[in-house]
Structure formats: structure tokens, C-alpha cells
Design a protein around this motif. Sequence first.
Motif, PDB file in Angstrom:
ATOM      1  N   SER A  56      -6.531  61.031  30.775  1.00  0.00           N
ATOM      2  CA  SER A  56      -6.560  62.481  30.942  1.00  0.00           C
ATOM      3  C   SER A  56      -6.470  63.196  29.603  1.00  0.00           C
ATOM      4  N   ALA A  57      -5.678  62.647  28.660  1.00  0.00           N
ATOM      5  CA  ALA A  57      -5.529  63.269  27.343  1.00  0.00           C
ATOM      6  C   ALA A  57      -6.759  63.042  26.476  1.00  0.00           C
ATOM      7  N   GLY A  87      -9.554  63.027  21.132  1.00  0.00           N
ATOM      8  CA  GLY A  87     -10.588  63.167  22.154  1.00  0.00           C
ATOM      9  C   GLY A  87     -11.453  64.386  21.953  1.00  0.00           C
ATOM     10  N   GLY A  88     -10.818  65.538  21.691  1.00  0.00           N
ATOM     11  CA  GLY A  88     -11.585  66.770  21.501  1.00  0.00           C
ATOM     12  C   GLY A  88     -12.416  66.751  20.239  1.00  0.00           C
ATOM     13  N   LEU A  89     -11.801  66.352  19.122  1.00  0.00           N
ATOM     14  CA  LEU A  89     -12.527  66.309  17.857  1.00  0.00           C
ATOM     15  C   LEU A  89     -13.628  65.257  17.895  1.00  0.00           C
ATOM     16  N   GLY A  90     -13.332  64.128  18.543  1.00  0.00           N
ATOM     17  CA  GLY A  90     -14.335  63.073  18.629  1.00  0.00           C
ATOM     18  C   GLY A  90     -15.548  63.486  19.422  1.00  0.00           C
ATOM     19  N   ILE A  91     -15.328  64.106  20.571  1.00  0.00           N
ATOM     20  CA  ILE A  91     -16.467  64.482  21.405  1.00  0.00           C
ATOM     21  C   ILE A  91     -17.260  65.599  20.756  1.00  0.00           C
ATOM     22  N   MET A  92     -16.569  66.533  20.059  1.00  0.00           N
ATOM     23  CA  MET A  92     -17.294  67.612  19.400  1.00  0.00           C
ATOM     24  C   MET A  92     -18.115  67.077  18.234  1.00  0.00           C
ATOM     25  N   THR A  93     -17.537  66.160  17.464  1.00  0.00           N
ATOM     26  CA  THR A  93     -18.257  65.589  16.330  1.00  0.00           C
ATOM     27  C   THR A  93     -19.462  64.777  16.793  1.00  0.00           C
ATOM     28  N   LEU A  94     -19.249  63.881  17.758  1.00  0.00           N
ATOM     29  CA  LEU A  94     -20.352  63.061  18.253  1.00  0.00           C
ATOM     30  C   LEU A  94     -21.437  63.915  18.882  1.00  0.00           C
ATOM     31  N   SER A 310     -22.635  72.990  25.333  1.00  0.00           N
ATOM     32  CA  SER A 310     -22.956  71.673  24.791  1.00  0.00           C
ATOM     33  C   SER A 310     -22.337  71.519  23.400  1.00  0.00           C
ATOM     34  N   ALA A 311     -22.022  70.281  23.031  1.00  0.00           N
ATOM     35  CA  ALA A 311     -21.431  69.965  21.725  1.00  0.00           C
ATOM     36  C   ALA A 311     -20.097  70.649  21.529  1.00  0.00           C
ATOM     37  N   GLY A 312     -19.398  70.921  22.634  1.00  0.00           N
ATOM     38  CA  GLY A 312     -18.063  71.504  22.568  1.00  0.00           C
ATOM     39  C   GLY A 312     -17.061  70.615  23.276  1.00  0.00           C
ATOM     40  N   THR A 313     -15.846  71.129  23.420  1.00  0.00           N
ATOM     41  CA  THR A 313     -14.788  70.335  24.035  1.00  0.00           C
ATOM     42  C   THR A 313     -14.752  70.469  25.549  1.00  0.00           C
ATOM     43  N   ALA A 314     -15.563  71.352  26.117  1.00  0.00           N
ATOM     44  CA  ALA A 314     -15.562  71.554  27.564  1.00  0.00           C
ATOM     45  C   ALA A 314     -16.339  70.450  28.272  1.00  0.00           C
ATOM     46  N   GLY A 315     -16.102  70.327  29.585  1.00  0.00           N
ATOM     47  CA  GLY A 315     -16.791  69.325  30.381  1.00  0.00           C
ATOM     48  C   GLY A 315     -17.836  69.945  31.283  1.00  0.00           C
ATOM     49  N   GLY A 316     -18.084  69.312  32.443  1.00  0.00           N
ATOM     50  CA  GLY A 316     -19.078  69.805  33.378  1.00  0.00           C
ATOM     51  C   GLY A 316     -20.484  69.419  32.970  1.00  0.00           C
TER      52      GLY A 316
END
Length: 449
Positions: A56-57, A87-94, A310-316
Amino acid sequence: MTVASSLLQRFQHPAQVITTGFGFVVLVGTALLTLPIATVSGVSAGWVNALFTATSAVCVTGLVVVDTETHWSVFGELVIMGLMQVGGLGIMTLATLFTLLISGRLGLRARMFAQAETKTLAMSDLRRVVRNVALFTLVCEVITAGVLTGRFLLGYDEPFVRAVYLGAFHAVSAFNNAGFALWSDSLMRFVTDPWICLPIAGAVIVGGLGFPVMFELFRSWRRPSHWSVLTRITLGVTALLLVVGTLVFLVTEWRNPRTLGALDDSGKVLAAFFTAVMPRSGGFNSLNIADMYPSSWLVTDLLMFVGGGSAGTAGGIKVTTFGLLAFVIWAEMRGESDVNIGHRRLPQAAQRQAISIALLSVALVAVATYLLLVLTPHGLDQVLFEVVSAFGTVGLSTGITASVGPVGHVLLVVLMFIGRTGPLTLGTALALKDRTRRYQLPEERVIVG
């Protein structure tokens, strides 16, 4: 072989990069949270609780099976905070790197749609992108933490160290759209406090818009005519959903004595706006979700499913996917052969990608909802809410998370992981796999509808 060529080959399989990286971080977080030092009681939380919390984190969701305030020690809370940041920084960077790879252009005019070929990515460009994403994240979190810390100090008489800790934790949680709070009632005690709710809502919105959009706004905010299609769709759909969500919650919950009905008019507007922001993947709640009407749950389901930029920390499925589908439908209703957005034509490949992501997401939510209905005694409204919240990495709940059982928890873990990595992985993989067939088969019309 140049360094750039090597990087390009490495990025040809985004599914491997994303799932391996996030899976490794989840395992490390799980191991740390199983340590006795991570809990207040000094007893290990167990592998299922630790796995669920770590997932979750890392997936910046915010669903919990144990109370964060009373169960985890300061060490456990710091582990959760670190996992949210990674998690947030990783997903935004990738996501940003893959967006630039797909567009074939480095710079702030990163185009929305895939091209058949990709150009060279230099090591200096990749370093610059990663550095800018990290700096942008740090600045946003420091500003949010500063405002929250000041409010906790001056408005709630918290000791300085405690105020800084609360401000930093919730700033990281808000910007990364994680939804973890250090109070058992999330932010319900601050429902009418704009100095708490608005900075957190602002951080959620900024983090959810995505780095390419925010950076383009910084560079050319005075020239909207120069904005890319990505920025226009993201800002337009985000604003529309925030306004519609706020109005719907105001109308639906205005007289509900257990939610907005107990507040004054200004408090109702603030609470309705905050409630409309959080389904975009924020995960905090200033109203008791369980006390809301089922009609409000349905609206929240829709907002959670769409998610953020897109390319942010949000989901969906992302507001870009939702916006593209809206333009596709509008063009079809008008009988136009091309889908145009402003002065740009939408490639057919992008249309197919948007439809694929949306339909596969619907199928995943439907299957998971069925399984959770079989596994638990809860009703459809609550189960659907829980499933969409997990898939959208939102973290809102009607209160059934802890009671779905170990198998249900594992199912939600899988759903959170797929919801966090799936849309990005699928979207990038589809875009990078675009190919041209050298022949066409005979056309045959099919009856639709």
C-alpha cells in the motif's frame, strides 16, 4: 554500442523494469515492517499485515489493515514514509522517462502520443530529467511540510519536533498521493480547517498532474496556445472532474447529518472540495466515507477509476485516457473519420491504446469485485468501492479493509500492485510496440450495437 543505445535497449521492456523494481522495494519494506521494532507492542506484525502495508505504501495507495497511529512505532512510520517516497518518486521518474522515450523528444514539449521510431537519448538528458523530477518533488514537499508544520505549531500547540514530523510525513503522503495519515480518523478532525485541508489537497493535485505537465506550465504558463495536447487534456479534464465532483458531493450530502449536514456553509464547501480531490488518488478523508450515501460512493468510484494525470503519482486509468476516449466518442457521434484535439490529429494507435487500457481495467475491476464478493459477506456497494480504491491506488474505504480476511488481503495486494504498475507498463509497452503492417486485408463491415 553507445551508452544511449544501451539505455534504449534496456527500456524496450518497461514491464520488467517497473515490476522488478517495485516488487523488490515491496519485499524490502515487508521485511522491515515484520521486525518487532516496527510495532508499538514490540510484536511482529506478521507477513500478511506487513506485505499489505508495504504494498500500500510503495504503490502509494493508503489502504490499511491495521491502524497506523496505534499499531506502528516511529520506526514503522518512518519505514512507511520512506516507502511512500520511493514509490511516488520512482513511478514519477519512470513514467516521465518512458513518456520522453515514447515521444522521441527530450524537453518540455514531450508529445502525448507514440511515434513508430524513437530517437537517441543521451546520458546527460536522462540525468537532467531524473534530477529535475527529484528537485521538483523535494520543493513541493518542503513547501507543503512548512505550511503544515506552522499550522500544527500555532494552531494546535504541537511541540516543535512533533509538528515538523507531522508536517513532513503528511507532505510526503500528500504529494505522492499515498493517503497515509497519523490519525485513526485520517483528517476528519480537520474537516473545517483550510490550513490543513487546502495544502494537502494542493499537494495531491500537483503530484497527480505529473512532472511533464507541471514543468511545461512553469516554462510557458503565459502562452497556453503553445501547450502540448498532454497538458491541455490533463488540465481540462482535471478541472472538470474537480468542479463536477465538488458540486455533486455538495448536492448529494448537503443535508446528510452524518457528513456535510453538521457543518456550516463554508465548511460544507471546503469538505466537498476536499472529498472531490481525494478520489483522484489522494486517499485522505475529512468525512466518514462509511456515512456517505451510496450515490456518493458511486460518484467516488467513477472518480477513483479515472484517477489523475500521466507521469504523476496518481493512479487510475488517467485523465488523459479518459479525455482521449471522450474525443473519440465525440468524433464518432459527428461522423468524422479523424479525431482532432485543437489543431492536432490523434493517431489511431493512441486511440487503440486508450481503449485497450480502459477495457482491460474494467475487466480487472469486474473480476476482482466478483472474487471479493465470493470471499466476503459484504455487499456490492462496499466491495466495488474497495476494489476500485485498490486498483486506482486511492486508499479510501468504507471500513471493510480489515475484515476481508487473509485471502481478500492478498487479492487487494495484487490489485494494488497491478493498479500501480499495470497502466504505465501496458501503455508504454503498447506504444513502444507500434508497428506498421506491409499489407491490408479486404475490409468487411460489421453490425455494431
